[in-house]
Design an enzyme around this catalytic site. Sequence first.
Site, PDB file in Angstrom:
ATOM      1  N   SER A   9      -5.491  57.752   1.898  1.00 31.70           N
ATOM      2  CA  SER A   9      -6.631  56.827   1.872  1.00 31.70           C
ATOM      3  C   SER A   9      -7.878  57.468   2.495  1.00 31.70           C
ATOM      4  CB  SER A   9      -6.287  55.505   2.568  1.00 31.70           C
ATOM      5  OG  SER A   9      -5.760  55.725   3.855  1.00 31.70           O
TER       6      SER A   9
ATOM      7  N   HIS B 290       7.329  60.707   7.914  1.00 28.22           N
ATOM      8  CA  HIS B 290       5.869  60.878   7.939  1.00 28.22           C
ATOM      9  C   HIS B 290       5.530  62.312   7.576  1.00 28.22           C
ATOM     10  CE1 HIS B 290       1.692  60.604   9.205  1.00 28.22           C
ATOM     11  NE2 HIS B 290       1.840  59.298   9.052  1.00 28.22           N
TER      12      HIS B 290
ATOM     13  N   ARG C   5       2.156  53.599  16.792  1.00 33.67           N
ATOM     14  CA  ARG C   5       1.738  52.325  16.184  1.00 33.67           C
ATOM     15  C   ARG C   5       2.964  51.432  15.971  1.00 33.67           C
ATOM     16  NH1 ARG C   5      -1.239  54.776  11.044  1.00 33.67           N
ATOM     17  NH2 ARG C   5       0.813  55.773  10.951  1.00 33.67           N
TER      18      ARG C   5
ATOM     19  N   HIS D 203       2.461  55.338   0.739  1.00 36.66           N
ATOM     20  CA  HIS D 203       1.404  55.191   1.767  1.00 36.66           C
ATOM     21  C   HIS D 203       1.406  53.721   2.219  1.00 36.66           C
ATOM     22  CE1 HIS D 203      -2.063  56.172   4.047  1.00 36.66           C
ATOM     23  NE2 HIS D 203      -2.994  56.186   3.117  1.00 36.66           N
TER      24      HIS D 203
ATOM     25  N   ASP E 193       4.586  51.325   9.259  1.00 33.45           N
ATOM     26  CA  ASP E 193       4.933  50.272   8.295  1.00 33.45           C
ATOM     27  C   ASP E 193       6.294  49.631   8.542  1.00 33.45           C
ATOM     28  OD1 ASP E 193       2.555  50.544   6.738  1.00 33.45           O
ATOM     29  OD2 ASP E 193       3.334  52.440   6.024  1.00 33.45           O
TER      30      ASP E 193
HETATM   31  N1  HAX Z   1      13.903  58.131   3.230  1.00 37.59           N
HETATM   32  C1  HAX Z   1      14.533  58.993   2.422  1.00 37.59           C
HETATM   33  N2  HAX Z   1      14.084  60.239   2.166  1.00 37.59           N
HETATM   34  C2  HAX Z   1      12.989  60.631   2.818  1.00 37.59           C
HETATM   35  C3  HAX Z   1      12.296  59.808   3.714  1.00 37.59           C
HETATM   36  C4  HAX Z   1      12.780  58.493   3.892  1.00 37.59           C
HETATM   37  N3  HAX Z   1      12.146  57.614   4.676  1.00 37.59           N
HETATM   38  N4  HAX Z   1      11.243  60.489   4.204  1.00 37.59           N
HETATM   39  C5  HAX Z   1      11.262  61.693   3.616  1.00 37.59           C
HETATM   40  N5  HAX Z   1      12.325  61.796   2.768  1.00 37.59           N
HETATM   41  C6  HAX Z   1      12.655  62.886   1.872  1.00 37.59           C
HETATM   42  C7  HAX Z   1      11.499  63.100   0.908  1.00 37.59           C
HETATM   43  O1  HAX Z   1      11.547  62.180  -0.169  1.00 37.59           O
HETATM   44  C8  HAX Z   1      11.707  64.540   0.490  1.00 37.59           C
HETATM   45  O2  HAX Z   1      12.747  64.562  -0.453  1.00 37.59           O
HETATM   46  P1  HAX Z   1      12.727  65.575  -1.710  1.00 37.59           P
HETATM   47  O3  HAX Z   1      12.792  66.917  -1.090  1.00 37.59           O
HETATM   48  O4  HAX Z   1      13.933  65.183  -2.498  1.00 37.59           O
HETATM   49  O5  HAX Z   1      11.429  65.333  -2.426  1.00 37.59           O
HETATM   50  C9  HAX Z   1      12.216  65.176   1.776  1.00 37.59           C
HETATM   51  O6  HAX Z   1      12.730  64.105   2.593  1.00 37.59           O
HETATM   52  C10 HAX Z   1      11.136  65.904   2.559  1.00 37.59           C
HETATM   53  O7  HAX Z   1      10.063  65.035   2.778  1.00 37.59           O
HETATM   54  P2  HAX Z   1       9.123  65.179   4.079  1.00 37.59           P
HETATM   55  O8  HAX Z   1       8.485  66.540   4.032  1.00 37.59           O
HETATM   56  O9  HAX Z   1       9.902  64.837   5.300  1.00 37.59           O
HETATM   57  O10 HAX Z   1       8.075  64.029   3.871  1.00 37.59           O
HETATM   58  P3  HAX Z   1       6.738  64.057   3.009  1.00 37.59           P
HETATM   59  O11 HAX Z   1       5.667  64.642   3.840  1.00 37.59           O
HETATM   60  O12 HAX Z   1       6.970  64.659   1.661  1.00 37.59           O
HETATM   61  O13 HAX Z   1       6.494  62.506   2.768  1.00 37.59           O
HETATM   62  C11 HAX Z   1       6.498  60.212   3.426  1.00 37.59           C
HETATM   63  C12 HAX Z   1       6.156  61.649   3.826  1.00 37.59           C
HETATM   64  C13 HAX Z   1       5.925  59.259   4.430  1.00 37.59           C
HETATM   65  C14 HAX Z   1       5.882  59.938   2.049  1.00 37.59           C
HETATM   66  C15 HAX Z   1       8.054  60.087   3.352  1.00 37.59           C
HETATM   67  O14 HAX Z   1       8.580  60.253   4.663  1.00 37.59           O
HETATM   68  C16 HAX Z   1       8.508  58.767   2.764  1.00 37.59           C
HETATM   69  O15 HAX Z   1       8.606  58.658   1.546  1.00 37.59           O
HETATM   70  N6  HAX Z   1       8.765  57.727   3.623  1.00 37.59           N
HETATM   71  C17 HAX Z   1       9.111  56.400   3.153  1.00 37.59           C
HETATM   72  C18 HAX Z   1       7.877  55.674   2.673  1.00 37.59           C
HETATM   73  C19 HAX Z   1       6.975  55.308   3.854  1.00 37.59           C
HETATM   74  O16 HAX Z   1       7.419  54.780   4.852  1.00 37.59           O
HETATM   75  N7  HAX Z   1       5.663  55.579   3.693  1.00 37.59           N
HETATM   76  C20 HAX Z   1       4.665  55.219   4.724  1.00 37.59           C
HETATM   77  C21 HAX Z   1       4.281  56.398   5.601  1.00 37.59           C
HETATM   78  C22 HAX Z   1       3.249  56.052   6.620  1.00 37.59           C
HETATM   79  C23 HAX Z   1       1.957  55.781   5.938  1.00 37.59           C
HETATM   80  O17 HAX Z   1       1.279  56.624   5.381  1.00 37.59           O
HETATM   81  N8  HAX Z   1       1.596  54.547   5.924  1.00 37.59           N
HETATM   82  O18 HAX Z   1       0.536  54.215   5.210  1.00 37.59           O
END
Ligand code: HAX
Length: 442
Positions: free
Chosen positions: A242, A319, A328, A272, A374
């Site tokens: 964002s 994250h 938070r 996000h 979240d």
């Molecule tokens: N559950 C399962 N798998 C997860 C995970 C979770 N909560 N968090 C990360 N992973 C997985 C990823 O999907 C990725 O898998 P692949 O290699 O198969 O693609 C792997 O672990 C490595 O990911 P990462 O490097 O640890 O995390 P990223 O930087 O790629 O992504 C995210 C960060 C926040 C998008 C990710 O942790 C996620 O999808 N979390 C769940 C959704 C979520 O809570 N989003 C909100 C985040 C906070 C925010 O921005 N709020 O607005």
Amino acid sequence: MSFRLKDRLHEKILEWRPRTERLLKEYGNVVIDQVTIGQVIGGMRGVKVLLTDISYLDPNEGIRYRGLTLPEVFEKLPKPKGAEMPYVEGLFYLLVTGDIPNEEELQDVIDEFNKRRILPRYVYEVIDGMPCCSHPMAIFSAVITTLQRESLFAKKYASGKLHKLDYWDSTYEDALNLLAKMPEIATYIYAKLYRDGKRIQSNPYLDFGANFAHMMGIGKPYDDVSRMNFIIHADHEGGNVSAHTGHLVSSSLSDIYLSIAAMVNGLAGPLHGLANQEVLRWLQGVMEKMEDRVPTEEEMKKFVWDTLKSGQVIPGYGHAVLRKTDPRYTLQHNFCQTHLKDDLMFKYTDMLYKVVPDILREQGKAKNPWPNVDAQSGVIQWHYGIKEYDFYTVLFGIGRAIGIAANLIWDRALTYPLERPKSVTTAMLEDMAAGKEVIIED
Ligand code: HAX
């Protein structure tokens, strides 16, 4: 010395500009980072190419706003009489100037917001006219885009008489005009979608957070919930989707309405801001299976594993930058321990905190197994009666707009240019990987 925010901001801008100019002129060629193929393919994780002085995110400590940790922000910002949480208006002052406002300075911001909150008639018509089943974030974004006709920056720019060093001034006016209206926009979207359009008029004697609670028709301590919610979501440095989207769009000199609508669209993705509604949807699934009783740890573990095995993420966990429990999350958790101790859903989130990190570690994929902002926010909204979880990301959006607006004012004040990184092709990467020389003109 003036206590008006705009005057203080102007002084700060004049003080700051020589720092930026000197860095550019004398140190523009200093190398601060290198980029790997993994980062090019992997969403630019960790590449240091963005600049903001509003907030900084440390992977282990969490966010600092203008050098202050979140607990410090909550401790130092002034609070309304009898309230647990600080004024949102004070937070805006802090983000824009870097200082904690005194009483007069705070009052100036409260007055400025109050003067600007009334919505033009057509905003209600846009909301009324949105097709059935539109997501609240789509409506929110459409309204903000429609409000673009009010942009002073766009009008002044079109007049051909706007000096580059004055861009910040009308951007500041646009920012206040838009931010002041956000609680009114959001609460009418809520009323329209879920309360047959019955809206509650705002109360000019209330602060930003209390007015929001009032227009939602929810009593105390929901005013404190709103203040806390808007403050914790305000900023998370420059690289999240964002913030980056807002900055990118604004770098083409799109005004603040267009830039903030774009950031709202970025926030609306499930990886996000939409994660807060995903958490609730997911928790509802667990509760349904458990027939509304608290599951045992074993049952909860099974549910988490089932989700992972079906190829889904655990929303609210992980994250891109943080490597510890999000402060938070902790702030909201502390609030819940005082106010939601016996809430069933709070018990669920507490149990998740016990089981999810170990499971994510065992699975071995997520770099951060800890909860993010979240994981907890929707549970609090649900407790106070907002059960339409599609709406939760709009609440995030109001908070995030405050931080993005502060950033965009400063982007224009420091005349940051059009953002334009360079792309390469897969074949180029393959050649580089093989050690061949690849010439890329900048
Ligand atoms: N559950 C399962 N798998 C997860 C995970 C979770 N909560 N968090 C990360 N992973 C997985 C990823 O999907 C990725 O898998 P692949 O290699 O198969 O693609 C792997 O672990 C490595 O990911 P990462 O490097 O640890 O995390 P990223 O930087 O790629 O992504 C995210 C960060 C926040 C998008 C990710 O942790 C996620 O999808 N979390 C769940 C959704 C979520 O809570 N989003 C909100 C985040 C906070 C925010 O921005 N709020 O607005």
